[in-house]
Design a protein around this motif. Structure first.
Motif, PDB file in Angstrom:
ATOM      1  N   LYS A  66       0.840  -1.179   0.000  1.00 54.93           N
ATOM      2  CA  LYS A  66       0.000   0.000   0.000  1.00 54.93           C
ATOM      3  C   LYS A  66       0.882   1.239   0.000  1.00 54.93           C
ATOM      4  O   LYS A  66       2.027   1.192   0.447  1.00 54.93           O
ATOM      5  N   LYS A  67       0.349   2.346  -0.469  1.00 49.57           N
ATOM      6  CA  LYS A  67       1.103   3.587  -0.519  1.00 49.57           C
ATOM      7  C   LYS A  67       1.516   3.986   0.900  1.00 49.57           C
ATOM      8  O   LYS A  67       0.701   4.025   1.806  1.00 49.57           O
ATOM      9  N   GLY A  68       2.813   4.239   1.087  1.00 47.00           N
ATOM     10  CA  GLY A  68       3.336   4.629   2.388  1.00 47.00           C
ATOM     11  C   GLY A  68       3.724   3.468   3.282  1.00 47.00           C
ATOM     12  O   GLY A  68       4.343   3.662   4.319  1.00 47.00           O
ATOM     13  N   GLU A  69       3.366   2.255   2.917  1.00 52.31           N
ATOM     14  CA  GLU A  69       3.707   1.079   3.719  1.00 52.31           C
ATOM     15  C   GLU A  69       5.183   0.753   3.507  1.00 52.31           C
ATOM     16  O   GLU A  69       5.659   0.697   2.389  1.00 52.31           O
ATOM     17  N   LYS A  70       5.898   0.550   4.606  1.00 53.95           N
ATOM     18  CA  LYS A  70       7.325   0.251   4.516  1.00 53.95           C
ATOM     19  C   LYS A  70       7.554  -1.248   4.649  1.00 53.95           C
ATOM     20  O   LYS A  70       6.800  -1.958   5.295  1.00 53.95           O
ATOM     21  N   SER A  71       8.649  -1.678   4.038  1.00 55.00           N
ATOM     22  CA  SER A  71       9.048  -3.074   4.160  1.00 55.00           C
ATOM     23  C   SER A  71       9.747  -3.279   5.500  1.00 55.00           C
ATOM     24  O   SER A  71      10.366  -2.361   6.043  1.00 55.00           O
ATOM     25  N   ALA A  72       9.671  -4.471   6.039  1.00 54.90           N
ATOM     26  CA  ALA A  72      10.379  -4.789   7.270  1.00 54.90           C
ATOM     27  C   ALA A  72      11.883  -4.815   7.043  1.00 54.90           C
ATOM     28  O   ALA A  72      12.661  -4.668   7.984  1.00 54.90           O
ATOM     29  N   TYR A  73      12.295  -4.970   5.796  1.00 54.70           N
ATOM     30  CA  TYR A  73      13.707  -4.993   5.442  1.00 54.70           C
ATOM     31  C   TYR A  73      14.088  -3.616   4.927  1.00 54.70           C
ATOM     32  O   TYR A  73      13.642  -3.200   3.861  1.00 54.70           O
ATOM     33  N   SER A  74      14.914  -2.906   5.676  1.00 54.95           N
ATOM     34  CA  SER A  74      15.204  -1.511   5.362  1.00 54.95           C
ATOM     35  C   SER A  74      15.837  -1.318   3.987  1.00 54.95           C
ATOM     36  O   SER A  74      15.682  -0.264   3.384  1.00 54.95           O
ATOM     37  N   VAL A  75      16.522  -2.307   3.458  1.00 55.27           N
ATOM     38  CA  VAL A  75      17.159  -2.154   2.146  1.00 55.27           C
ATOM     39  C   VAL A  75      16.128  -1.985   1.036  1.00 55.27           C
ATOM     40  O   VAL A  75      16.457  -1.488  -0.033  1.00 55.27           O
ATOM     41  N   PHE A  76      14.876  -2.350   1.261  1.00 51.68           N
ATOM     42  CA  PHE A  76      13.835  -2.200   0.259  1.00 51.68           C
ATOM     43  C   PHE A  76      13.065  -0.895   0.409  1.00 51.68           C
ATOM     44  O   PHE A  76      12.189  -0.598  -0.395  1.00 51.68           O
ATOM     45  N   ASN A  77      13.356  -0.104   1.441  1.00 54.57           N
ATOM     46  CA  ASN A  77      12.682   1.166   1.655  1.00 54.57           C
ATOM     47  C   ASN A  77      13.484   2.294   1.020  1.00 54.57           C
ATOM     48  O   ASN A  77      14.705   2.220   0.927  1.00 54.57           O
ATOM     49  N   PRO A  78      12.804   3.370   0.615  1.00 56.76           N
ATOM     50  CA  PRO A  78      13.536   4.521   0.061  1.00 56.76           C
ATOM     51  C   PRO A  78      14.525   5.058   1.090  1.00 56.76           C
ATOM     52  O   PRO A  78      14.179   5.270   2.257  1.00 56.76           O
ATOM     53  N   GLY A  79      15.768   5.245   0.674  1.00 58.14           N
ATOM     54  CA  GLY A  79      16.805   5.747   1.579  1.00 58.14           C
ATOM     55  C   GLY A  79      17.206   4.758   2.653  1.00 58.14           C
ATOM     56  O   GLY A  79      17.790   5.132   3.666  1.00 58.14           O
ATOM     57  N   CYS A  80      16.872   3.497   2.469  1.00 58.21           N
ATOM     58  CA  CYS A  80      17.178   2.433   3.450  1.00 58.21           C
ATOM     59  C   CYS A  80      16.658   2.774   4.848  1.00 58.21           C
ATOM     60  O   CYS A  80      17.293   2.482   5.859  1.00 58.21           O
ATOM     61  N   GLU A  81      15.496   3.392   4.903  1.00 56.15           N
ATOM     62  CA  GLU A  81      14.905   3.807   6.170  1.00 56.15           C
ATOM     63  C   GLU A  81      14.335   2.596   6.903  1.00 56.15           C
ATOM     64  O   GLU A  81      13.575   1.808   6.343  1.00 56.15           O
TER      65      GLU A  81
END
Length: 73
Positions: free
Chosen positions: A35-50
């Motif tokens: 979903k829009k705004g949903e982050k992955s539990a694995y930070s490497v898949f999030n924008p900026g490794c957040e």
């Protein structure tokens, strides 16, 4: 005559195994399916490794082991 274990377990074991495969499939959705705004539990898949909130980092772990205060506080 004794029944084999698979006969005694009947459908319960098959249901459990199929359920585990289903939850494994659901838990490994592609990033485009989030979903829009949903982050992955694995930070490497999030924008900026957040990282997500509540993630234990190596720095936090080392600080806790060595009883150091937070940097910048």
């Amino acid at each position: 005559m004794n029944k084999p274990a698979i006969v005694e377990l009947e459908f319960g074991l098959a249901y459990f195994v199929l359920s585990m495969f289903y939850w494994l499939y659901e838990g490994t959705r592609r990033p485009g399916q989030r979903k829009k705004g949903e982050k992955s539990a694995y930070s490497v898949f999030n924008p900026g490794c957040e990282a997500i909130e509540g993630t234990l980092t190596a720095e936090q772990f080392e600080r806790d082991l060595q009883y150091r205060p937070l940097a910048g506080t």
